[in-house]
Design a protein around this motif. Structure first.
Motif, PDB file in Angstrom:
ATOM      1  N   TRP A 115       0.990  -1.275  -0.052  1.00 18.78           N
ATOM      2  CA  TRP A 115       0.128  -0.008  -0.139  1.00 18.78           C
ATOM      3  C   TRP A 115       0.887   1.343  -0.063  1.00 18.78           C
ATOM      4  N   HIS A 116       1.785   1.179   0.676  1.00 14.93           N
ATOM      5  CA  HIS A 116       2.891   2.362   0.946  1.00 14.93           C
ATOM      6  C   HIS A 116       3.550   2.698  -0.409  1.00 14.93           C
ATOM      7  N   PHE A 117       4.102   1.702  -0.945  1.00 10.35           N
ATOM      8  CA  PHE A 117       4.858   1.812  -2.136  1.00 10.35           C
ATOM      9  C   PHE A 117       3.990   2.139  -3.220  1.00 10.35           C
ATOM     10  N   VAL A 118       2.737   1.739  -3.387  1.00  8.58           N
ATOM     11  CA  VAL A 118       2.017   1.954  -4.636  1.00  8.58           C
ATOM     12  C   VAL A 118       1.442   3.621  -4.278  1.00  8.58           C
ATOM     13  N   ARG A 119       1.174   3.768  -3.086  1.00 12.37           N
ATOM     14  CA  ARG A 119       0.581   5.207  -2.843  1.00 12.37           C
ATOM     15  C   ARG A 119       1.882   6.309  -3.256  1.00 12.37           C
ATOM     16  N   VAL A 144       4.427   5.871  -5.299  1.00 19.77           N
ATOM     17  CA  VAL A 144       4.750   6.164  -6.659  1.00 19.77           C
ATOM     18  C   VAL A 144       3.855   6.643  -7.737  1.00 19.77           C
ATOM     19  N   THR A 145       2.448   6.549  -7.040  1.00 24.46           N
ATOM     20  CA  THR A 145       1.301   6.818  -8.007  1.00 24.46           C
ATOM     21  C   THR A 145       0.517   8.171  -7.450  1.00 24.46           C
ATOM     22  N   GLN A 146       1.022   8.444  -6.141  1.00 24.42           N
ATOM     23  CA  GLN A 146       0.380   9.534  -5.410  1.00 24.42           C
ATOM     24  C   GLN A 146      -1.241   9.177  -5.480  1.00 24.42           C
ATOM     25  N   SER A 147      -1.662   8.180  -4.944  1.00 25.44           N
ATOM     26  CA  SER A 147      -3.148   7.935  -5.120  1.00 25.44           C
ATOM     27  C   SER A 147      -3.580   6.836  -4.372  1.00 25.44           C
ATOM     28  N   LYS A 148      -4.360   7.107  -3.315  1.00 25.08           N
ATOM     29  CA  LYS A 148      -4.685   6.231  -2.172  1.00 25.08           C
ATOM     30  C   LYS A 148      -5.521   5.341  -2.790  1.00 25.08           C
ATOM     31  N   ASN A 149      -6.299   5.635  -3.751  1.00 27.56           N
ATOM     32  CA  ASN A 149      -7.338   4.752  -4.151  1.00 27.56           C
ATOM     33  C   ASN A 149      -6.694   3.706  -4.929  1.00 27.56           C
ATOM     34  N   THR A 150      -5.491   3.935  -5.678  1.00 19.46           N
ATOM     35  CA  THR A 150      -4.783   2.908  -6.415  1.00 19.46           C
ATOM     36  C   THR A 150      -4.093   1.975  -5.376  1.00 19.46           C
ATOM     37  N   ALA A 151      -3.640   2.751  -4.236  1.00 22.04           N
ATOM     38  CA  ALA A 151      -3.058   1.676  -3.268  1.00 22.04           C
ATOM     39  C   ALA A 151      -3.872   0.786  -2.688  1.00 22.04           C
ATOM     40  N   ASP A 152      -5.199   1.427  -2.339  1.00 29.51           N
ATOM     41  CA  ASP A 152      -6.208   0.570  -1.824  1.00 29.51           C
ATOM     42  C   ASP A 152      -6.351  -0.750  -2.772  1.00 29.51           C
ATOM     43  N   MET A 153      -6.616  -0.612  -4.033  1.00 28.95           N
ATOM     44  CA  MET A 153      -6.871  -1.665  -5.094  1.00 28.95           C
ATOM     45  C   MET A 153      -5.731  -2.471  -5.089  1.00 28.95           C
ATOM     46  N   ALA A 154      -4.409  -1.924  -4.997  1.00 27.19           N
ATOM     47  CA  ALA A 154      -3.483  -3.003  -4.968  1.00 27.19           C
ATOM     48  C   ALA A 154      -3.435  -3.835  -3.840  1.00 27.19           C
ATOM     49  N   LEU A 155      -3.469  -3.267  -2.606  1.00 27.61           N
ATOM     50  CA  LEU A 155      -3.772  -4.201  -1.597  1.00 27.61           C
ATOM     51  C   LEU A 155      -4.682  -5.241  -1.586  1.00 27.61           C
ATOM     52  N   LEU A 156      -5.858  -4.927  -2.160  1.00 28.43           N
ATOM     53  CA  LEU A 156      -7.030  -5.922  -2.189  1.00 28.43           C
ATOM     54  C   LEU A 156      -6.838  -7.021  -3.411  1.00 28.43           C
ATOM     55  N   LEU A 157      -6.078  -6.329  -4.189  1.00 29.49           N
ATOM     56  CA  LEU A 157      -5.706  -7.337  -5.465  1.00 29.49           C
ATOM     57  C   LEU A 157      -4.623  -8.277  -4.668  1.00 29.49           C
ATOM     58  N   PHE A 158      -3.774  -7.937  -4.140  1.00 30.42           N
ATOM     59  CA  PHE A 158      -2.800  -8.769  -3.555  1.00 30.42           C
ATOM     60  C   PHE A 158      -3.337  -9.866  -2.373  1.00 30.42           C
ATOM     61  N   ALA A 159      -4.241  -9.079  -1.555  1.00 38.80           N
ATOM     62  CA  ALA A 159      -4.948 -10.072  -0.520  1.00 38.80           C
ATOM     63  C   ALA A 159      -5.702 -11.102  -0.998  1.00 38.80           C
ATOM     64  N   ILE A 160      -6.299 -10.817  -2.417  1.00 35.17           N
ATOM     65  CA  ILE A 160      -7.157 -11.926  -2.772  1.00 35.17           C
ATOM     66  C   ILE A 160      -6.680 -12.752  -3.682  1.00 35.17           C
ATOM     67  N   ASN A 161      -5.299 -12.585  -3.862  1.00 37.85           N
ATOM     68  CA  ASN A 161      -4.672 -13.530  -4.805  1.00 37.85           C
ATOM     69  C   ASN A 161      -4.420 -14.961  -4.199  1.00 37.85           C
ATOM     70  N   PRO A 162      -4.767 -15.932  -4.773  1.00 38.75           N
ATOM     71  CA  PRO A 162      -4.873 -17.194  -4.196  1.00 38.75           C
ATOM     72  C   PRO A 162      -3.179 -17.553  -3.703  1.00 38.75           C
ATOM     73  N   PHE A 163      -2.205 -17.229  -4.603  1.00 40.85           N
ATOM     74  CA  PHE A 163      -0.978 -17.726  -4.053  1.00 40.85           C
ATOM     75  C   PHE A 163      -0.278 -16.864  -3.066  1.00 40.85           C
ATOM     76  N   TYR A 164      -0.868 -15.685  -3.142  1.00 43.05           N
ATOM     77  CA  TYR A 164      -0.433 -14.720  -1.797  1.00 43.05           C
ATOM     78  C   TYR A 164      -0.922 -15.512  -0.538  1.00 43.05           C
ATOM     79  N   TRP A 165      -2.178 -15.729  -0.678  1.00 43.67           N
ATOM     80  CA  TRP A 165      -2.490 -16.364   0.508  1.00 43.67           C
ATOM     81  C   TRP A 165      -2.128 -17.651   0.780  1.00 43.67           C
ATOM     82  N   HIS A 166      -1.838 -18.572   0.052  1.00 42.70           N
ATOM     83  CA  HIS A 166      -1.295 -19.789   0.296  1.00 42.70           C
ATOM     84  C   HIS A 166       0.000 -19.660   0.873  1.00 42.70           C
ATOM     85  N   PHE A 167       1.012 -19.096   0.299  1.00 42.89           N
ATOM     86  CA  PHE A 167       2.330 -18.959   0.921  1.00 42.89           C
ATOM     87  C   PHE A 167       2.363 -17.895   2.137  1.00 42.89           C
TER      88      PHE A 167
END
Length: 515
Positions: free
Chosen positions: A117-121, A123-146
């Motif tokens: 979240w902090h990295f994307v926020r 480099v993009t200067q957008s909290k909404n983009t950082a929110d989406m990035a965090l959510l996309l990683f959180a619901i990635n099955p392999f991120y969850w698995h590992f």
């Protein structure tokens, strides 16, 4: 009078805290509090724990859980054993607390989400983009698995994101004001990641790539000095580790004496005495790892629902997934200096996976896939053509449209993993079932008096409490086994009298009695 009303900004920040707290709660569910016999080649997990346990009780840096003999280990650096040390410390002796082990990695993955979240926020200067990035990683099955395996893949990826964030904050934006002392210090700190895995070597060269990409026309000598000092600091800890290994006699150590560099080129990775492969063999291995594995693994780890299919069995599967992989790499290709670091880290990882004879193993590609995903998010969110369309994602209904397929994919993956957490290809479900069934017997009979011959010997000892030493003929160590875990089909190969204590359809726990 002080205005105590909550502003929109405060409300949004509080809402983010609540959402992240919910993610933390969901991630702490189903911690997989069991040994890692998963569908991935996960035998490393039990060995990391063995080293950690030996360090904790003062036996030194060894995988051997037998007090009778010491075998120094040189392949894996101490990052993972140290990370798992708190979990070992709160365990009851060699009776590993699997909840503590898995929650250690879950905590690491949650820290990774915050760093994303902090990295994307940044480099993009957008909290909404950082929110989406965090959510996309959180619901990635392999991120969850590992996030719930005792393996290095999740800590490695989290370290990559931490490195990208620190380099962006303290190097990428500091310009000529960034001192040479700070460059060396930052390099030394980030070089600690090499104690997790040598595949993080690409971090050392990010500043050089930034010079070429952005700074070459602006006082290049000063930036070259900074980059050189960063690189020098990065390898300090790794050099100390290799100096330590240089004083160890690796003769007859087998797998424990393997070098991280040599294993890339050996015909048999686990055998330091194996011959080096020829150039044609290296080329053939690289081609195989890319065309048989990588082109299927990267889309599978990034796109929804692909984990449900045997991709290489699909009609024209190779062509389809070669094109998908090419599109993913093209979308991730750095368009600006802030997105350059990910690709610099990825390139050595890909090269190493291409060269190793086991480089097609799925888990080795997980950090690469996740870095590609991070790069794609940054690229898309900083593309001036797409920015007007991306503003629509601020609306809830558009977020749902984007996230829903990934949520459903995640749920299906979680269901599959919970219903069958073990690797069916090598009869691990039955193997794990047998270990659980003999745990009470081992502890009741006094596990130190039972010496078991088995595969996954360290996991057997951690789960059951019985001793399960590995035979080392070249070092003159021949354990006096009085029990064995064997396939029922292979029981005839055991010498002497046998008494079955526990068994299932495939495996048996057998007492070996003297004639």
């Amino acid at each position: 009078m002080l205005n105590t009303r909550m502003t929109n900004y405060d409300y949004l920040d509080n809402k983010r805290v609540y959402i992240f707290a919910l993610i933390c709660i969901l991630y702490c569910l189903f911690p997989n509090a069991r040994p890692d016999f998963s569908t991935f080649n996960s035998n490393d997990a039990e060995n990391y724990l063995a080293i950690s346990y030996n360090l904790y009780i003062g036996n030194g840096y060894t995988r051997s859980l037998s007090p009778e003999y010491y075998v120094p280990h040189t392949l894996w650096p101490p990052g993972m054993p140290i990370l798992l040390m708190p979990a070992v410390m709160i365990s009851d002796g060699s009776d590993i607390n699997w909840y503590a082990v898995k929650y250690t990695i879950i905590l690491c993955s949650l820290c990774g989400l915050l760093l994303i979240w902090h990295f994307v926020r940044g480099v993009t200067q957008s909290k909404n983009t950082a929110d989406m990035a965090l959510l996309l990683f959180a619901i990635n099955p392999f991120y969850w698995h590992f996030s719930r395996t005792g393996l290095a893949e999740m800590p490695v990826f989290v370290w990559c994101v931490l490195s990208l964030l620190l380099i962006h904050r303290y190097w990428g934006t500091a310009g000529v004001q960034f001192s040479q002392k700070k460059a060396f210090t930052l390099g030394t700190v980030l070089g600690l990641g090499m104690m997790l895995k040598g595949s993080l070597i690409g971090i050392a060269f990010i500043p050089f790539a930034m010079i070429v990409f952005r700074y070459f026309s602006r006082q290049p000598l000063q930036y070259l000095k900074q980059a050189f000092l960063f690189c020098l600091g990065f390898f300090v800890i790794f050099a100390i580790w290799n100096i330590r290994n240089g004083f160890i006699d690796k003769t007859n150590l087998g797998f424990d004496g393997v070098s991280q560099v040599q294993m890339l080129f050996k015909l048999v990775v686990e055998d330091p005495e194996s011959r080096f492969r020829t150039i044609p063999e290296l080329i053939a291995t690289a081609r195989e790892n890319i065309t048989w594995y990588a082109i299927f693994l990267i889309p599978r780890e990034l796109l929804p629902f692909l984990h449900l299919f045997e991709l290489d069995q699909l009609p024209m599967g190779s062509i389809i997934f070669l094109l998908l992989s090419a599109c993913i790499v093209a979308l991730a290709f750095p368009l600006n200096v802030t997105n350059l670091g990910s690709m610099v880290i990825i390139m050595p990882m890909v090269l190493m996976n291409m060269l190793m004879v086991i480089g097609g193993s799925e888990r080795y590609w997980v950090p690469i896939s996740l870095l590609l995903m991070l790069s794609i998010i940054v690229n898309v969110s900083t593309n001036t053509v797409l920015i007007p369309y991306l503003h629509k994602l601020n609306r809830v209904r558009y977020k749902i449209v984007v996230l829903l397929p990934y949520v459903l994919s995640m749920l299906s993956y979680v269901h599959i993993q919970l219903s069958q957490p073990y690797n069916e290809r090598e009869d691990y479900p039955e193997f794990a079932e047998l270990l659980m069934s003999i745990e009470d017997y081992c502890r009741k009979e006094g596990g130190r008096n039972i010496v078991v011959k088995s595969r996954n010997n360290n996991a057997v000892q951690f789960v059951t409490g019985c001793q399960a030493p590995d035979m080392r003929p070249k070092l003159g160590f021949y354990p006096q086994y009085n029990a064995a875990i064997v396939r029922i089909a292979d029981m005839a190969e055991l010498n002497g009298k046998k008494r079955i204590i526990s068994q299932n359809d495939i495996w048996a726990f057998v007492a070996l009695e003297k004639n």
